[in-house]
Design a protein around this motif. Structure first.
Motif, PDB file in Angstrom:
ATOM      1  N   ARG A  60       3.541  76.420 -58.334  1.00 29.61           N
ATOM      2  CA  ARG A  60       3.273  75.882 -59.643  1.00 29.61           C
ATOM      3  C   ARG A  60       3.367  76.614 -60.189  1.00 29.61           C
ATOM      4  O   ARG A  60       2.847  76.200 -61.721  1.00 29.61           O
ATOM      5  CB  ARG A  60       1.324  76.470 -59.238  1.00 29.61           C
ATOM      6  CG  ARG A  60       1.228  74.380 -58.970  1.00 29.61           C
ATOM      7  CD  ARG A  60      -0.058  74.591 -58.875  1.00 29.61           C
ATOM      8  NE  ARG A  60      -0.490  72.709 -59.146  1.00 29.61           N
ATOM      9  CZ  ARG A  60      -0.521  72.225 -57.796  1.00 29.61           C
ATOM     10  NH1 ARG A  60      -0.996  72.278 -56.949  1.00 29.61           N
ATOM     11  NH2 ARG A  60      -1.223  70.686 -58.681  1.00 29.61           N
ATOM     12  N   TYR A 107       1.313  71.978 -66.218  1.00 23.60           N
ATOM     13  CA  TYR A 107       2.248  71.338 -65.383  1.00 23.60           C
ATOM     14  C   TYR A 107       3.897  71.920 -65.780  1.00 23.60           C
ATOM     15  O   TYR A 107       4.473  72.538 -65.971  1.00 23.60           O
ATOM     16  CB  TYR A 107       2.303  70.188 -64.403  1.00 23.60           C
ATOM     17  CG  TYR A 107       3.864  69.525 -63.925  1.00 23.60           C
ATOM     18  CD1 TYR A 107       3.709  69.914 -63.125  1.00 23.60           C
ATOM     19  CD2 TYR A 107       4.919  69.312 -64.566  1.00 23.60           C
ATOM     20  CE1 TYR A 107       5.210  69.922 -62.080  1.00 23.60           C
ATOM     21  CE2 TYR A 107       6.164  69.011 -63.960  1.00 23.60           C
ATOM     22  CZ  TYR A 107       6.214  68.778 -62.493  1.00 23.60           C
ATOM     23  OH  TYR A 107       7.892  69.208 -62.896  1.00 23.60           O
ATOM     24  N   THR A 149       4.759  74.461 -64.558  1.00 24.57           N
ATOM     25  CA  THR A 149       5.197  74.104 -63.248  1.00 24.57           C
ATOM     26  C   THR A 149       6.781  74.049 -63.257  1.00 24.57           C
ATOM     27  O   THR A 149       7.600  74.119 -62.739  1.00 24.57           O
ATOM     28  CB  THR A 149       4.467  73.873 -62.567  1.00 24.57           C
ATOM     29  OG1 THR A 149       3.049  73.802 -62.028  1.00 24.57           O
ATOM     30  CG2 THR A 149       4.558  72.919 -60.472  1.00 24.57           C
TER      31      THR A 149
END
Ligand SMILES: Nc1ncnc2c1ncn2[C@@H]1O[C@H](COP(=O)(O)OP(=O)(O)O)[C@@H](O)[C@H]1O
Length: 192
Positions: A88, A151, A155
């Motif tokens: 991640r 995210y 990520t």
């Protein structure tokens, strides 16, 4: 077959990972599921991560790296693995690289499920309303927004990371479930 499924929360990684598991016999390794199992058991690890997950933040890298390292070499991954929710961030991706290097294993493909943020919010709201009492602690709109932010910040850089390695395959995660599965099968044929 060793794969990574990459994409924002609610993109359908878990659903596609299960289908790939049936198709190829490779084992799905979902760090989210492993962490939720630790919370359900009431283990020390579970107690440590519970609050962090409920807020939609990332748990410390060493925790998830250890969880994955332990499983990747186990007999359940004899036919390979499908990573769902890991890595991640870049430091987890580097740790994975080192793990695979030690095993003499390689990644066959990283499959990115591309989805719009707006569609994700409505998917998660739907999931929350369908599950009613059984809703995940982090499936509320605030935690979801936080997970999307994390995210994009931490990520999404992995898209370029794996793109540079030449193993990134992007599919349209907004198509229906069967259509996404078909696209994945197609990109895997060219990756083999
Ligand atoms: N690789 C990871 N690194 C750090 N935290 C993780 C990782 N995988 C899962 N988590 C924690 O578990 C939560 C839920 O993850 P996951 O089940 O993959 O759900 P989603 O993809 O819907 O956000 C994350 O918000 C985070 O707190």
């Amino acid at each position: 077959m060793n794969l990574i499924l990459l994409g924002p929360p609610g993109a359908g990684k878990g659903t596609q990972a299960k289908r790939l598991e049936e198709r190829f016999g490779a084992k799905q390794l979902s760090t989210g599921d492993l962490l939720r199992a630790a919370i359900a058991e009431g283990s020390e690890l579970g107690r440590k991560v519970e609050g962090i997950m409920a807020r939609g933040e990332l748990v410390p890298d060493d925790i998830v790296v250890d969880l994955i390292a332990e499983r990747i070499s186990s007999p359940e991954c004899a036919k390979g693995f499908i990573l769902d929710g890991f890595p991640r961030n870049v430091s987890q991706a580097d740790a994975l690289d080192r793990m695979l290097g030690q095993k003499g294993a390689k990644l066959h493909a990283v499959i990115e499920l591309g989805v719009d943020d707006e569609i994700l919010v409505s998917r998660i709201e739907k999931r929350a309303s369908e599950m009613e009492g059984a809703v995940r602690a982090d499936d509320n709109v605030d935690a979801l927004r936080k997970r999307l932010k994390v995210y994009h910040e931490q990520t999404a850089p992995l898209i370029a990371y794996y793109g540079e390695k030449g193993i990134l395959k992007t599919v349209d995660g907004m198509a229906d479930i069967d259509a996404v599965s078909r696209q994945i099968e197609e990109v895997l044929e060219t990756a083999a």
